[in-house]
Write a protein that holds these residues in place. Structure first.
Motif, PDB file in Angstrom:
ATOM      1  N   SER A  37       0.841  -1.195   0.000  1.00 34.61           N
ATOM      2  CA  SER A  37       0.000   0.000   0.000  1.00 34.61           C
ATOM      3  C   SER A  37       0.879   1.249   0.000  1.00 34.61           C
ATOM      4  O   SER A  37       1.277   1.750   1.044  1.00 34.61           O
ATOM      5  CB  SER A  37      -0.932   0.010   1.224  1.00 34.61           C
ATOM      6  OG  SER A  37      -1.740   1.174   1.239  1.00 34.61           O
TER       7      SER A  37
ATOM      8  N   ARG B 173      -2.818   4.884  -2.955  1.00 32.95           N
ATOM      9  CA  ARG B 173      -3.967   5.281  -2.129  1.00 32.95           C
ATOM     10  C   ARG B 173      -4.565   6.586  -2.645  1.00 32.95           C
ATOM     11  O   ARG B 173      -5.786   6.772  -2.649  1.00 32.95           O
ATOM     12  CB  ARG B 173      -3.538   5.412  -0.662  1.00 32.95           C
ATOM     13  CG  ARG B 173      -3.070   4.100  -0.048  1.00 32.95           C
ATOM     14  CD  ARG B 173      -3.001   4.165   1.474  1.00 32.95           C
ATOM     15  NE  ARG B 173      -2.013   5.122   1.962  1.00 32.95           N
ATOM     16  CZ  ARG B 173      -0.720   4.857   2.156  1.00 32.95           C
ATOM     17  NH1 ARG B 173      -0.239   3.646   1.860  1.00 32.95           N
ATOM     18  NH2 ARG B 173       0.098   5.772   2.615  1.00 32.95           N
TER      19      ARG B 173
ATOM     20  N   LYS C 219      -8.538   7.501  -4.494  1.00 31.52           N
ATOM     21  CA  LYS C 219      -9.472   8.532  -4.042  1.00 31.52           C
ATOM     22  C   LYS C 219      -9.808   9.548  -5.135  1.00 31.52           C
ATOM     23  O   LYS C 219     -10.626  10.443  -4.914  1.00 31.52           O
ATOM     24  CB  LYS C 219      -8.885   9.277  -2.826  1.00 31.52           C
ATOM     25  CG  LYS C 219      -8.786   8.432  -1.571  1.00 31.52           C
ATOM     26  CD  LYS C 219     -10.162   7.996  -1.087  1.00 31.52           C
ATOM     27  CE  LYS C 219     -10.095   7.153   0.172  1.00 31.52           C
ATOM     28  NZ  LYS C 219     -11.441   6.705   0.611  1.00 31.52           N
TER      29      LYS C 219
ATOM     30  N   PHE D 187      -6.705   8.670   5.022  1.00 32.30           N
ATOM     31  CA  PHE D 187      -6.554   7.396   4.317  1.00 32.30           C
ATOM     32  C   PHE D 187      -5.228   7.359   3.550  1.00 32.30           C
ATOM     33  O   PHE D 187      -4.547   6.331   3.521  1.00 32.30           O
ATOM     34  CB  PHE D 187      -7.720   7.207   3.348  1.00 32.30           C
ATOM     35  CG  PHE D 187      -7.592   5.987   2.475  1.00 32.30           C
ATOM     36  CD1 PHE D 187      -7.886   4.715   2.972  1.00 32.30           C
ATOM     37  CD2 PHE D 187      -7.177   6.102   1.156  1.00 32.30           C
ATOM     38  CE1 PHE D 187      -7.755   3.586   2.165  1.00 32.30           C
ATOM     39  CE2 PHE D 187      -7.054   4.978   0.342  1.00 32.30           C
ATOM     40  CZ  PHE D 187      -7.342   3.721   0.850  1.00 32.30           C
ATOM     41  N   ILE D 188      -4.854   8.474   2.944  1.00 35.42           N
ATOM     42  CA  ILE D 188      -3.624   8.529   2.148  1.00 35.42           C
ATOM     43  C   ILE D 188      -2.395   8.572   3.042  1.00 35.42           C
ATOM     44  O   ILE D 188      -1.400   7.865   2.797  1.00 35.42           O
ATOM     45  CB  ILE D 188      -3.648   9.753   1.212  1.00 35.42           C
ATOM     46  CG1 ILE D 188      -4.832   9.646   0.252  1.00 35.42           C
ATOM     47  CG2 ILE D 188      -2.337   9.868   0.429  1.00 35.42           C
ATOM     48  CD1 ILE D 188      -5.116  10.937  -0.498  1.00 35.42           C
TER      49      ILE D 188
END
Length: 396
Positions: A138, A143, A147, A383-384
């Protein structure tokens, strides 16, 4: 056929890249972002020169760049009362800075203190907290791509970089076809022949073999630190093609450039580092020019795993350090300045009495930049970059 001609015609003839057979077509005017990773840890103090600091000149008797002076060809280009630009990029990056299309963020980096090329590169590309468990499937760009609608991501690398790990559908194309360096044994053979049959033959042979072993060990370290990245010359020659691809098809890109591990013979206004900076600057200027009007919708973010020791070493070079200087380029960025939290450059402000401190965390800088470019909210940024605090430096 000359190499430059072959490169242009060869790449131009290559079929357009697709992802699972689909051609990307992002909306005209949508934001475009390119992350440019300088692998090897470049010496930021000889790019953004702290010319107001006498400590800089005391610490670098062999490799310091002269203060700004119209009478000195190799002098730095003053940006303000504290900072100046290396003469190697005066002609390429100087105009972009004057047009407010370039800015620098000094004292930037990560909390990673390993000073290991591999660990720190991985840490940055993952974009995850330094402490705690890590997910090596990840990367922060993957990421980010998840989005964004119509992100159209691409890696200009031999294989998918860690920053894009997490989405098997991200395309990559190798740019590593030019600028490879090889050892030349001609001089070694000539020296051996000169002393063959003399009382110095054994000593010369032993000395040359030791020198070759040391050079090979250093070369191997540099190649490992580069992780297959293209050379600065390779970037200069392929920047135009990269710009075409990003102009027509892609909106989120990554490229890495190697050759920045300057332990020996770094040079000052001229030399190994200056040569690399010259090629990189020309490549970036070409990239900007080739995008045309779309340069106004583009942001290029240049970073490295760490800086170098502030003091030069005994080999006319610099060793692995900590804080670095990041670059931000784009047609409509808030440029023409040196941004972020800063501190005067002096002996008592060095980190562990050797390096630039990190005052501007890379995750916070990028989070703030992504918020400004795409209007991402707190949950998306979390999230990032989990656990990071966005830093709004008004970059865009």
């Amino acid at each position: 056929m000359h190499r430059r001609q072959f490169l242009r015609t060869g790449l131009a003839a290559a079929p357009a890249l697709t992802l699972a057979g689909r051609l990307f077509a992002a909306p005209v005017g949508s934001p475009r972002f390119l992350c440019l990773f300088l692998r090897g840890g470049y010496d930021c103090a000889n790019l953004l020169v702290p010319w107001s600091s006498s400590f800089y000149y005391d610490s670098r008797p062999k490799i310091a760049i002269a203060r700004p002076d119209a009478a000195i060809t190799d002098g730095a280009l003053a940006l303000d009362s504290d900072w100046a630009l290396a003469p190697a990029v005066r002609e390429s990056l100087g105009p972009l800075y004057q047009q407010r299309q370039l800015l620098f963020v000094p004292f930037a980096g990560t909390d990673d203190l390993s000073r290991s090329h591999f660990e720190t590169q991985d840490s940055i590309e993952l974009g995850q907290p330094v402490t705690g468990p890590r997910d090596f499937n990840s990367g922060f760009l993957a990421r980010l791509a998840g989005k964004l609608r119509g992100a159209a991501p691409i890696a200009f690398t031999d294989s998918l970089p860690l920053a894009f790990k997490g989405d098997a559908g991200i395309a990559s194309i190798s740019m590593q076809r030019v600028g490879k360096s090889q050892f030349d044994d001609t001089q070694t053979a000539t020296l051996r022949g000169m002393y063959t049959g003399t009382h110095l033959e054994a000593a010369v042979t032993e000395g040359l073999e030791l020198q070759q072993q040391m050079a090979q060990a250093m070369q191997e370290e540099m190649q490992a630190a580069n992780r297959g990245a293209i050379t600065t010359k390779g970037f200069e020659l392929t920047a135009e093609r990269m710009a075409r691809l990003m102009r027509s098809q892609y909106r989120l890109g990554f490229v890495d450039v190697g050759g920045w591990d300057t332990h020996v013979n770094e040079g000052a206004a001229r030399g190994a580092l200056a040569s690399n900076l010259t090629s990189l600057g020309l490549g970036l200027a070409s990239f900007a020019s080739s995008l045309g009007d779309e340069w106004n919708n583009t942001v290029v973010f240049v970073l490295s795993e760490f800086g170098r020791t502030f003091r030069e070493n005994g080999n006319g070079g610099t060793d692995h350090g900590h804080g670095s200087v990041y670059w931000v380029l784009g047609g409509r960025i808030n440029g023409g300045r040196v941004a972020g939290q800063q501190v005067r450059v002096a002996r008592d402000t060095l980190f562990q009495n050797r390096d630039y401190p990190v005052l501007n965390d890379y995750r916070g800088i990028l989070a703030g930049l992504f918020a400004g470019m795409w209007g991402l909210g707190p949950q998306q940024l979390e999230f990032i970059f989990p656990g990071a605090s966005p830093q709004d430096l008004k970059l865009v």
